[in-house]
Design an enzyme around this catalytic site. Structure first.
Site, PDB file in Angstrom:
ATOM      1  N   THR A  27      62.444   2.370  10.650  1.00 39.96           N
ATOM      2  CA  THR A  27      62.352   2.885  12.012  1.00 39.96           C
ATOM      3  C   THR A  27      61.794   4.297  11.968  1.00 39.96           C
ATOM      4  O   THR A  27      61.662   4.901  10.905  1.00 39.96           O
ATOM      5  CB  THR A  27      63.732   2.916  12.704  1.00 39.96           C
ATOM      6  OG1 THR A  27      64.573   3.826  11.997  1.00 39.96           O
ATOM      7  CG2 THR A  27      64.373   1.549  12.728  1.00 39.96           C
ATOM      8  N   ALA A  60      66.301   5.388   8.199  1.00 39.07           N
ATOM      9  CA  ALA A  60      66.607   6.191   9.382  1.00 39.07           C
ATOM     10  C   ALA A  60      66.044   7.584   9.163  1.00 39.07           C
ATOM     11  O   ALA A  60      66.379   8.256   8.180  1.00 39.07           O
ATOM     12  CB  ALA A  60      68.118   6.245   9.606  1.00 39.07           C
ATOM     13  N   VAL A  86      67.692   7.480   3.907  1.00 36.17           N
ATOM     14  CA  VAL A  86      67.265   8.661   4.658  1.00 36.17           C
ATOM     15  C   VAL A  86      65.752   8.820   4.532  1.00 36.17           C
ATOM     16  O   VAL A  86      65.219   8.985   3.433  1.00 36.17           O
ATOM     17  CB  VAL A  86      67.981   9.925   4.149  1.00 36.17           C
ATOM     18  CG1 VAL A  86      67.509  11.152   4.940  1.00 36.17           C
ATOM     19  CG2 VAL A  86      69.490   9.768   4.263  1.00 36.17           C
ATOM     20  N   LYS A  87      65.082   8.765   5.663  1.00 34.26           N
ATOM     21  CA  LYS A  87      63.623   8.842   5.703  1.00 34.26           C
ATOM     22  C   LYS A  87      63.212  10.298   5.903  1.00 34.26           C
ATOM     23  O   LYS A  87      63.580  10.931   6.899  1.00 34.26           O
ATOM     24  CB  LYS A  87      63.105   7.971   6.844  1.00 34.26           C
ATOM     25  CG  LYS A  87      61.648   7.562   6.747  1.00 34.26           C
ATOM     26  CD  LYS A  87      61.350   6.537   7.837  1.00 34.26           C
ATOM     27  CE  LYS A  87      59.917   6.043   7.774  1.00 34.26           C
ATOM     28  NZ  LYS A  87      59.627   5.130   8.898  1.00 34.26           N
ATOM     29  N   VAL A  88      62.441  10.818   4.953  1.00 37.55           N
ATOM     30  CA  VAL A  88      62.114  12.245   4.902  1.00 37.55           C
ATOM     31  C   VAL A  88      60.597  12.419   4.851  1.00 37.55           C
ATOM     32  O   VAL A  88      59.920  11.723   4.087  1.00 37.55           O
ATOM     33  CB  VAL A  88      62.749  12.903   3.650  1.00 37.55           C
ATOM     34  CG1 VAL A  88      62.435  14.386   3.587  1.00 37.55           C
ATOM     35  CG2 VAL A  88      64.258  12.668   3.621  1.00 37.55           C
TER      36      VAL A  88
END
Length: 218
Positions: A27, A60, A86-88
């Site tokens: 997402t 996310a 965790v999308k960074v």
């Protein structure tokens, strides 16, 4: 190769899950906004709903761009559910944060990657996934598949454990080419996954089988 669906739409996620081939979800803030989901609490609640449907990694994305706030947001996201990744973003403080998360055992997805050099940085920082954007490179007359090929080769050369997650996959040929090259994951809209079902000879063959069966039962 893993199939992730790139959406925040719960109905589409459920449909992909019911098909029996879904491994995870990606997402981003744009996809959340597309579903009319705004505000911190609403977004967090929506992530939890996705995790209830899919038993796989759910990316996310943090909103922050400075190191301290990326860490704060990332740790909060990771505590929502064990499947949260965790999308960074691929920025200086993002790479630093990926190293921090890696040392803490928090899974990460380094996003907005458009070069092999960026992918090397992500792997060295310990990212769980790296997300090169195939379609967006094609949009600017650059071969997105060549980048996937480069990254897969480089990671193989040095034994990096980071998984290549081909993002911005827009059609069936993108997906098939990613499989040929050896990408670990593709993330795409539902219609790309369901389009894999389609072939005119399948339709013709099934129609003939059913017609012949009907003749035999007269």
């Amino acid at each position: 190769m893993k199939f992730f669906i790139d959406t925040a739409n719960l109905q589409e996620i459920q449909e992909a899950h019911d098909l029996g081939v879904l491994d995870g979800v990606t997402t981003n803030p744009s996809l959340m906004a597309k579903e009319g989901i705004f505000g911190h609490d609403n977004v967090m609640a929506h992530y939890k709903k996705i995790c209830e449907i899919v038993d796989g990694d759910i990316s996310a994305e943090v909103i922050a761009t400075d190191y301290e706030t990326i860490i704060k947001e990332g740790e909060f996201l990771a505590e929502l559910h064990p499947n949260i990744v965790v999308k960074v973003p691929m920025i200086r403080d993002g790479v630093k944060a990926i190293r921090y998360f890696s040392e803490k055992g928090i899974k990460t997805n380094c996003t907005l990657v458009f070069s092999a050099g960026q992918a090397i940085l992500a792997a060295k920082a310990g990212a769980t996934y790296v997300s090169p954007f195939v379609g967006r490179l094609d949009d600017v007359s650059t071969d997105g598949m060549q980048l996937i090929d480069q990254i897969v080769q480089i990671y193989s050369n040095y034994g990096y454990q980071t998984q290549v997650l081909a993002a911005s996959v827009r059609h069936v040929m993108h997906l098939v080419q990613c499989a040929e090259i050896g990408a670990d994951v593709v993330t795409c809209p539902l219609n790309v996954i369901t389009s894999l079902l389609n072939h005119p000879l399948t339709d013709i063959g099934l129609s003939k089988f059913l017609a012949d069966h009907a003749k035999g039962n007269k």
